[in-house]
Design a protein around this motif. Structure first.
Motif, short mmCIF file in Angstrom:
data_model
loop_
_atom_site.label_atom_id
_atom_site.label_comp_id
_atom_site.label_asym_id
_atom_site.label_seq_id
_atom_site.Cartn_x
_atom_site.Cartn_y
_atom_site.Cartn_z
N THR A 78 0.92 -1.71 -0.26
CA THR A 78 0.10 -0.30 0.16
C THR A 78 0.94 1.06 0.15
OG1 THR A 78 -1.65 -1.32 0.75
CG2 THR A 78 -2.02 0.80 1.30
N GLY A 79 2.05 1.40 0.63
CA GLY A 79 2.73 2.23 1.01
C GLY A 79 3.78 2.97 -0.42
N ILE A 80 4.01 1.80 -0.83
CA ILE A 80 4.76 2.13 -2.47
C ILE A 80 3.45 2.01 -3.20
CG2 ILE A 80 6.37 0.30 -4.10
CD1 ILE A 80 7.73 -1.08 -1.14
N ALA A 81 2.51 1.49 -3.63
CA ALA A 81 1.53 2.42 -4.32
C ALA A 81 0.99 3.14 -4.25
CB ALA A 81 0.30 0.75 -4.26
N LEU A 82 1.03 3.66 -2.86
CA LEU A 82 0.29 5.10 -2.96
C LEU A 82 1.54 6.17 -2.88
CD1 LEU A 82 -2.16 4.59 0.14
CD2 LEU A 82 -2.24 5.12 -2.00
N ALA A 83 3.13 6.31 -3.05
CA ALA A 83 3.86 7.27 -2.89
C ALA A 83 3.92 6.47 -4.76
CB ALA A 83 5.17 6.61 -2.82
N THR A 84 4.11 5.80 -5.21
CA THR A 84 3.94 5.55 -6.72
C THR A 84 2.81 6.86 -7.64
OG1 THR A 84 4.94 3.09 -6.96
CG2 THR A 84 4.12 4.20 -8.46
N ASN A 141 15.56 -1.02 -0.20
CA ASN A 141 14.51 0.75 0.24
C ASN A 141 13.67 0.60 -1.03
OD1 ASN A 141 14.69 3.64 0.58
ND2 ASN A 141 16.72 4.46 0.79
N PRO A 142 12.26 1.02 0.04
CA PRO A 142 11.63 0.83 -0.96
C PRO A 142 11.44 2.36 -2.26
CG PRO A 142 10.66 1.22 1.63
CD PRO A 142 12.04 1.22 1.33
N LEU A 143 12.40 3.17 -1.67
CA LEU A 143 12.61 4.44 -2.80
C LEU A 143 13.03 3.41 -4.32
CD1 LEU A 143 14.66 7.20 -0.31
CD2 LEU A 143 11.70 7.57 -1.95
N GLY A 144 14.19 2.73 -3.92
CA GLY A 144 14.54 1.42 -5.23
C GLY A 144 13.44 1.33 -6.48
N VAL A 145 12.19 0.69 -5.64
CA VAL A 145 11.30 0.65 -6.63
C VAL A 145 10.43 1.67 -6.90
CG1 VAL A 145 8.96 -1.22 -6.05
CG2 VAL A 145 11.01 -1.49 -4.89
N ILE A 146 10.64 2.76 -6.12
CA ILE A 146 9.12 3.88 -5.66
C ILE A 146 9.70 4.39 -7.16
CG2 ILE A 146 8.46 6.35 -4.65
CD1 ILE A 146 7.75 4.71 -2.42
N LEU A 147 10.80 4.85 -7.34
CA LEU A 147 11.38 6.29 -8.58
C LEU A 147 11.38 5.33 -9.71
CD1 LEU A 147 14.29 7.34 -6.22
CD2 LEU A 147 11.69 8.49 -6.57
N PRO A 148 12.51 3.93 -9.54
CA PRO A 148 11.89 3.21 -10.94
C PRO A 148 10.72 3.33 -12.04
CG PRO A 148 13.39 2.02 -9.68
CD PRO A 148 13.12 3.00 -8.91
N GLN A 149 9.22 2.82 -10.49
CA GLN A 149 8.40 2.99 -10.65
C GLN A 149 7.01 4.29 -11.53
OE1 GLN A 149 6.41 -0.94 -8.34
NE2 GLN A 149 6.13 0.94 -7.84
N VAL A 208 -2.76 0.18 -9.98
CA VAL A 208 -3.05 -1.10 -10.11
C VAL A 208 -1.37 -1.75 -10.25
CG1 VAL A 208 -3.89 -2.89 -11.27
CG2 VAL A 208 -5.75 -0.56 -10.15
N ASN A 209 -0.63 -1.06 -11.60
CA ASN A 209 0.23 -1.05 -12.50
C ASN A 209 1.63 -1.37 -10.74
OD1 ASN A 209 0.00 -1.64 -14.36
ND2 ASN A 209 -0.03 0.45 -15.20
N SER A 210 1.44 -0.37 -9.88
CA SER A 210 2.55 -0.60 -8.87
C SER A 210 1.97 -1.81 -8.01
CB SER A 210 2.27 1.02 -7.52
OG SER A 210 3.52 0.25 -7.22
N TRP A 211 0.62 -2.19 -7.24
CA TRP A 211 0.27 -3.31 -6.59
C TRP A 211 0.64 -4.13 -7.69
CZ3 TRP A 211 -1.79 -2.65 -2.00
CH2 TRP A 211 -2.75 -3.61 -1.64
N ASN A 212 0.98 -3.97 -8.35
CA ASN A 212 0.58 -6.11 -9.16
C ASN A 212 2.47 -6.11 -9.15
OD1 ASN A 212 -1.74 -6.74 -8.96
ND2 ASN A 212 -2.39 -5.51 -11.15
N ASN A 213 3.46 -5.34 -9.48
CA ASN A 213 4.80 -5.19 -9.64
C ASN A 213 5.45 -6.54 -8.87
OD1 ASN A 213 7.42 -4.76 -10.94
ND2 ASN A 213 7.45 -2.95 -10.50
N PRO A 230 3.15 -9.34 -4.19
CA PRO A 230 3.75 -10.45 -5.30
C PRO A 230 4.36 -11.17 -4.32
CG PRO A 230 2.75 -7.78 -5.73
CD PRO A 230 3.09 -7.95 -4.72
N ILE A 231 5.63 -10.56 -4.15
CA ILE A 231 6.21 -11.66 -3.55
C ILE A 231 6.02 -12.26 -2.51
CG2 ILE A 231 9.01 -11.63 -2.17
CD1 ILE A 231 9.39 -8.74 -3.86
N ALA A 232 5.28 -11.82 -1.60
CA ALA A 232 4.76 -12.72 -0.34
C ALA A 232 3.77 -14.37 -1.26
CB ALA A 232 4.08 -11.82 0.11
N VAL A 233 2.99 -13.82 -2.92
CA VAL A 233 2.64 -14.69 -3.09
C VAL A 233 3.35 -16.30 -3.65
CG1 VAL A 233 1.42 -15.54 -4.84
CG2 VAL A 233 0.40 -13.09 -3.50
N THR A 234 4.71 -15.94 -3.94
CA THR A 234 5.60 -16.25 -4.48
C THR A 234 5.94 -17.53 -3.60
OG1 THR A 234 6.06 -14.84 -6.83
CG2 THR A 234 7.32 -16.92 -5.61
#
Length: 280
Positions: A78-84, A141-149, A208-213, A230-234
């Protein structure tokens, strides 16, 4: 509308209705299978995979819901998706405003540079991106996911918003300028409120793209405390590979927030995508 005209309309579009029903069936069937499968045990899944649970077993769902690790992963996603979403829409709106309302040398070339970003999937850039993030100390670091997204989400956002902003009549901006509004005031107080449908559209797409990434968080977030759903599901599927019913329950709960959000936002998504073609 008369009964005859309604029947004629249905007969004329029966092929379209059938195609829509077929597509909907392909989409709904796996979701329904996962939902019902989570209420079964493995024996029921083997005997009647598409039947109703008998008896209904809620243990698979409750075990996931009382797990604090699951909720930490929900918070991470949620945090990563909202920030993205906030950064993608905010930066995209400002860039689109400049491209749409100001003429300057090289504008179209610069816009096409942004647009070519649609041609590159994240998987193509995963290795150089990993090296850059490691050099910047942004792994785990969450920023490593947020900024590329945000970077990969901007091309589509800019294309959609620029098209809409260009259709706002120039008289509206002139009237605001006469009233003493600065360009920033016009952008924040006039243009953005007028653009709510299309802003909702790009927000839904970004969220949605961030949530499913899956691939980007997998590459960047090695610490399990930062894992997204998504990682947790795997990971969960591998840990409980022999307990299919429990895996289905986890998958369904991981999908649920995105499904609920999309269900509520679907009206805004459709209206935003069609608003550009209906404005004069």
């Amino acid at each position: 509308m008369s009964v005859l005209s309604m029947r004629a309309r249905v007969s004329k579009n029966i092929g379209l209705y059938f195609a829509a029903f077929l597509v909907a069936s392909f989409i709904v069937t796996p979701i329904l299978f996962a939902l019902l499968g989570g209420f079964k045990d493995n024996a029921q899944l083997g005997e009647s995979p598409m039947g109703l649970p008998s008896p209904w077993n809620t243990e698979n769902y409750t075990n996931v819901l009382i797990d604090l690790t699951f909720w930490r992963q929900v918070v991470n996603s949620t945090g990563i998706a909202l920030a993205t979403t906030f950064l993608t829409v905010g930066v995209g709106a400002m860039v689109s405003f400049v491209f749409a309302r100001y003429a300057f040398r090289g504008r179209e070339v610069l816009f096409m540079t942004f647009a070519t970003g649609l041609m590159f999937h994240f998987a193509v850039a995963v290795l150089p991106l990993f090296i850059i993030l490691r050099a910047l100390g942004m792994l785990n670091n969450p920023l490593g996911v947020i900024l590329p997204q945000v970077a990969f989400g901007l091309p589509l956002t800019i294309i959609i918003l620029r098209s809409f902003f260009r259709q706002i009549p120039g008289e509206v901006e002139e009237a605001a300028t006469v009233d003493g509004a600065s360009p920033w005031t016009f952008f924040t107080k006039v243009l953005l409120p007028m653009s709510r449908p299309v802003l909702a559209t790009v927000s839904v797409l970004a969220l949605v793209n961030s949530w499913n990434n899956f691939l980007l968080p997998l590459v960047v977030l090695h610490d399990s405390s930062w894992w997204t759903l998504p990682i947790a599901v795997t990971q969960f599927s591998g840990q409980y590979a022999s307990d299919t019913a429990k895996v289905l329950a986890f998958v369904m709960l991981a999908m649920l927030p995105a499904l609920v959000f999309y269900a509520f936002a679907e009206r805004h998504l459709i209206s935003g995508l069609t608003s550009g073609s209906t404005k004069g």
